[in-house]
Design a protein around this motif. Structure first.
Motif, PDB file in Angstrom:
ATOM      1  N   ILE A 104       0.881  -1.168   0.000  1.00  0.00           N
ATOM      2  CA  ILE A 104       0.000   0.000   0.000  1.00  0.00           C
ATOM      3  C   ILE A 104       0.913   1.211   0.000  1.00  0.00           C
ATOM      4  O   ILE A 104       1.782   1.352   0.879  1.00  0.00           O
ATOM      5  N   ILE A 105       0.757   2.094  -0.970  1.00  0.00           N
ATOM      6  CA  ILE A 105       1.689   3.212  -1.141  1.00  0.00           C
ATOM      7  C   ILE A 105       0.945   4.530  -0.958  1.00  0.00           C
ATOM      8  O   ILE A 105      -0.091   4.767  -1.593  1.00  0.00           O
ATOM      9  N   LEU A 106       1.475   5.388  -0.099  1.00  0.00           N
ATOM     10  CA  LEU A 106       0.887   6.699   0.191  1.00  0.00           C
ATOM     11  C   LEU A 106       2.001   7.723   0.368  1.00  0.00           C
ATOM     12  O   LEU A 106       3.027   7.413   0.978  1.00  0.00           O
ATOM     13  N   GLY A 107       1.807   8.935  -0.138  1.00  0.00           N
ATOM     14  CA  GLY A 107       2.802   9.972   0.106  1.00  0.00           C
ATOM     15  C   GLY A 107       2.678  11.141  -0.845  1.00  0.00           C
ATOM     16  O   GLY A 107       2.290  10.986  -2.009  1.00  0.00           O
ATOM     17  N   GLU A 108       3.020  12.307  -0.353  1.00  0.00           N
ATOM     18  CA  GLU A 108       3.077  13.520  -1.174  1.00  0.00           C
ATOM     19  C   GLU A 108       4.523  13.762  -1.597  1.00  0.00           C
ATOM     20  O   GLU A 108       5.451  13.591  -0.799  1.00  0.00           O
ATOM     21  N   LEU A 109       4.722  14.184  -2.821  1.00  0.00           N
ATOM     22  CA  LEU A 109       6.056  14.439  -3.355  1.00  0.00           C
ATOM     23  C   LEU A 109       6.358  15.929  -3.414  1.00  0.00           C
ATOM     24  O   LEU A 109       5.493  16.739  -3.778  1.00  0.00           O
ATOM     25  N   SER A 110       7.584  16.272  -3.056  1.00  0.00           N
ATOM     26  CA  SER A 110       8.068  17.616  -3.329  1.00  0.00           C
ATOM     27  C   SER A 110       8.684  17.617  -4.730  1.00  0.00           C
ATOM     28  O   SER A 110       8.845  16.566  -5.357  1.00  0.00           O
ATOM     29  N   LEU A 111       9.082  18.770  -5.226  1.00  0.00           N
ATOM     30  CA  LEU A 111       9.624  18.839  -6.584  1.00  0.00           C
ATOM     31  C   LEU A 111      10.963  18.136  -6.712  1.00  0.00           C
ATOM     32  O   LEU A 111      11.365  17.731  -7.802  1.00  0.00           O
ATOM     33  N   ASN A 112      11.695  17.997  -5.592  1.00  0.00           N
ATOM     34  CA  ASN A 112      12.980  17.298  -5.653  1.00  0.00           C
ATOM     35  C   ASN A 112      12.877  15.828  -5.248  1.00  0.00           C
ATOM     36  O   ASN A 112      13.882  15.155  -5.046  1.00  0.00           O
ATOM     37  N   GLY A 113      11.631  15.334  -5.116  1.00  0.00           N
ATOM     38  CA  GLY A 113      11.434  13.913  -4.860  1.00  0.00           C
ATOM     39  C   GLY A 113      11.361  13.512  -3.401  1.00  0.00           C
ATOM     40  O   GLY A 113      11.264  12.320  -3.093  1.00  0.00           O
ATOM     41  N   GLU A 114      11.417  14.471  -2.485  1.00  0.00           N
ATOM     42  CA  GLU A 114      11.277  14.132  -1.071  1.00  0.00           C
ATOM     43  C   GLU A 114       9.815  13.809  -0.743  1.00  0.00           C
ATOM     44  O   GLU A 114       8.894  14.336  -1.371  1.00  0.00           O
ATOM     45  N   LEU A 115       9.628  12.947   0.261  1.00  0.00           N
ATOM     46  CA  LEU A 115       8.273  12.577   0.688  1.00  0.00           C
ATOM     47  C   LEU A 115       7.861  13.453   1.860  1.00  0.00           C
ATOM     48  O   LEU A 115       8.588  13.573   2.857  1.00  0.00           O
ATOM     49  N   ARG A 116       6.686  14.042   1.743  1.00  0.00           N
ATOM     50  CA  ARG A 116       6.175  14.926   2.780  1.00  0.00           C
ATOM     51  C   ARG A 116       5.066  14.244   3.574  1.00  0.00           C
ATOM     52  O   ARG A 116       4.302  13.442   3.040  1.00  0.00           O
ATOM     53  N   LYS A 117       4.985  14.592   4.844  1.00  0.00           N
ATOM     54  CA  LYS A 117       3.981  14.031   5.753  1.00  0.00           C
ATOM     55  C   LYS A 117       2.574  14.327   5.240  1.00  0.00           C
ATOM     56  O   LYS A 117       2.309  15.411   4.721  1.00  0.00           O
ATOM     57  N   ILE A 118       1.684  13.361   5.404  1.00  0.00           N
ATOM     58  CA  ILE A 118       0.299  13.536   4.966  1.00  0.00           C
ATOM     59  C   ILE A 118      -0.647  13.334   6.145  1.00  0.00           C
ATOM     60  O   ILE A 118      -0.291  12.691   7.139  1.00  0.00           O
ATOM     61  N   ASN A 119      -1.851  13.880   6.021  1.00  0.00           N
ATOM     62  CA  ASN A 119      -2.861  13.751   7.063  1.00  0.00           C
ATOM     63  C   ASN A 119      -3.738  12.528   6.826  1.00  0.00           C
ATOM     64  O   ASN A 119      -3.971  12.132   5.686  1.00  0.00           O
ATOM     65  N   GLY A 120      -4.239  11.943   7.925  1.00  0.00           N
ATOM     66  CA  GLY A 120      -5.187  10.850   7.826  1.00  0.00           C
ATOM     67  C   GLY A 120      -4.585   9.492   7.536  1.00  0.00           C
ATOM     68  O   GLY A 120      -5.317   8.529   7.273  1.00  0.00           O
ATOM     69  N   ILE A 121      -3.262   9.363   7.618  1.00  0.00           N
ATOM     70  CA  ILE A 121      -2.628   8.098   7.239  1.00  0.00           C
ATOM     71  C   ILE A 121      -2.894   6.997   8.264  1.00  0.00           C
ATOM     72  O   ILE A 121      -2.981   5.820   7.911  1.00  0.00           O
ATOM     73  N   LEU A 122      -3.056   7.358   9.540  1.00  0.00           N
ATOM     74  CA  LEU A 122      -3.273   6.340  10.575  1.00  0.00           C
ATOM     75  C   LEU A 122      -4.579   5.562  10.358  1.00  0.00           C
ATOM     76  O   LEU A 122      -4.555   4.329  10.311  1.00  0.00           O
ATOM     77  N   PRO A 123      -5.730   6.217  10.223  1.00  0.00           N
ATOM     78  CA  PRO A 123      -6.951   5.430   9.980  1.00  0.00           C
ATOM     79  C   PRO A 123      -6.924   4.672   8.660  1.00  0.00           C
ATOM     80  O   PRO A 123      -7.506   3.593   8.555  1.00  0.00           O
TER      81      PRO A 123
END
Length: 509
Positions: A104-123
């Protein structure tokens, strides 16, 4: 070429699986996202393009179609950047697609490819685990809140390159280490909020202990400077120990709201200003987010200067105070959030604040007092179990060096009373304290002897109490008996419970 990546969406507190299909074929260089994606998902095109190019990957110069299934459900947020990028890499053979289906893959990308924290991932991941998922890839910033999910390997990574390395069967990355719940950190509170520093107000502190022990709502009525706010802010220090199930419920709500910092180690204490709107209290908006009453779930909602809130705003509390949940209905989405909180409210008895004071003279007219108090409806006051009068503190009490009972001492009694209630109600689903008992539980556990029954009957007729007030008096009396560690409710327990309703008659007259 076609690739499939698995992710999750969120509806209320429940996650649901989303299959992200990426199809790349010869044709004009186009990029289309279908499947009821919101603006944040449609904007992922540029984030994904820049992240791929800045990390040495090839962005396809071809016709690209991204489908989010099920197609009839609205998708929201930026958490699909990473699975879309992985889907493009798999569809262009830059990444082996054999292992992608396992995660299961979840994540927001920055322009340089870093993964940023997202909301609601726990539920979302809790739902994924319940539905059989065993592996997940998430941003590193979400790692701390996911350390208590058992039976699932969760890889918290920092950038797109690490994700491709993991999916390429690189074994140098380890899943998030599982932690065991320990509620001992729940005992850490500010020293200024300890009950021992509250001078005088012994009757109010006793009422507060009863309210916390049974999870009852309480209203503090008194002149300015009497210590109402200080009493309210001391409530978290005497709240019963937090269980893991309660902490998990709190964490899920705060994860959705984006207010979760790590994991939950104490009960929430929410104190919205009296200018707060009805939507901010109950939840809603275009994305049906949880409001203050849900953020206070399993904790305390403190409303200072209660009559200053708009009447319409206060009336929205009536249903959640009764049911312990709030249903947020909007044209695009209807969700139900838990809202099982303890309401602590304070108010002045009149506009000048001195009505009923033993030391000050009230300057308000009868009509001013009536208009001020009429901001609180009878049905709302009926839902508040204890109404407590807090008078000004005597100078001798302020001058004394002797400290009152500490919060730790009071908390021990509260924990004993709560353990009695938990044992008594162990076979009743979703009920853990006296305040939440229904009619069946009241009939079974709040039986009265002849003297107690006669006292309650006389008071019921004299005070013109409602049926709801009758039930709440019984529940408060049950809590007082539990604090005394008595199996049966006796006449003194009913008498003490009744004194917390007599002010209702006084101030609503």
């Amino acid at each position: 070429m076609l690739s499939k990546v698995y992710s999750y969406g969120l509806k209320g507190l429940e996650g649901y699986p989303i299959e992200i299909e990426v199809d790349i074929h010869h044709g004009m260089p186009t990029y289309d996202i279908v499947g009821l994606a919101d603006a944040a998902i449609k904007e992922s095109k540029e984030r994904v393009r820049s992240a791929l190019k800045n990390n040495g990957f090839q962005y396809p110069v071809a016709a690209t179609v991204v489908n989010l299934a099920p197609a009839d459900t609205k998708k929201e947020g930026s958490c699909y950047d990473l699975p879309i990028a992985v889907g493009i890499l798999a569809a262009t053979s830059q990444l082996a697609s054999t292992t992608v289906k396992d995660y299961i893959i979840l994540g927001e990308l920055s322009l340089n490819g870093e993964l940023r924290k997202i909301n609601g991932i726990l539920p979302m991941l809790i739902s994924a685990r319940q539905q059989g998922a065993t592996k997940a890839i998430v941003p590193l910033g979400n790692a701390e809140e996911l350390q208590y999910i058992e039976g699932m390997q969760i890889y918290a990574l920092s950038n797109l390159v690490e994700v491709t390395q993991l999916l390429g069967n690189t074994e140098k990355y380890q899943p998030v280490a599982l932690k065991h719940w320990n509620s001992s950190t729940d005992n850490v509170y500010s020293a200024d909020c300890d009950m021992k520093y509250i001078k005088g107000q012994f009757a109010a502190k006793r009422a507060m202990e009863i309210a916390v022990a049974g999870g009852h709502n309480i209203l503090l009525i008194g002149p300015p400077g009497a210590g109402k706010t200080m009493l309210a802010r001391a409530v978290p220090s005497i709240m019963p120990d937090l269980t893991f199930d309660e902490a998990l419920e709190i964490a899920k709500i705060h994860s959705i709201a984006g207010t979760l910092d790590g994991f939950v180690d104490r009960r929430p204490f929410r104190s919205p200003h009296h200018t707060a709107s009805a939507v901010s209290l109950t939840g809603g908006g275009s994305k049906s987010r949880p409001g203050e009453i849900s953020l206070a779930h399993n904790g305390v909602l403190f409303l200072d200067e209660l009559p200053e809130y708009p009447r319409h705003t206060l009336e929205t509390l009536r249903q959640p105070l009764e049911d312990g949940v709030i249903t947020v209905a909007r044209s695009a989405l209807t969700v139900t959030y838990p809202a099982n909180f303890m309401l602590v409210a304070s108010m002045n008895p009149c506009p000048c604040g001195n009505y009923g004071s033993s030391t000050q003279v009230c300057k308000c007219s009868a009509s001013q007092i009536h208009n001020y108090l009429s901001k609180l409806s009878g049905p709302l006051l009926d839902r508040i179990d204890l109404h407590v009068e807090v008078d000004s503190v005597d100078y001798k009490d302020l001058q004394t060096e002797q400290l009152s009972e500490s919060s730790d001492t009071v908390r021990q009694r509260v924990n004993v009373a709560r353990s009695i209630q938990t044992q008594r109600l162990k076979d009743v689903a979703h009920i853990h304290c006296n305040a939440h008992m229904g009619n069946a539980e009241i009939k079974k556990y709040c039986k009265l002897d002849n003297r107690s029954s006669q006292l309650l009957e006389d008071s019921f007729r004299k005070l013109n109490l409602s049926a709801r007030a009758y039930n709440r008096i019984l529940k408060v009396a049950r809590t007082i008996a539990d604090l005394d560690q008595q199996q049966d409710i006796s006449v003194q327990h009913i008498a003490e419970a009744l004194q917390y309703r007599s002010l209702d008659r006084k101030y609503r007259a």
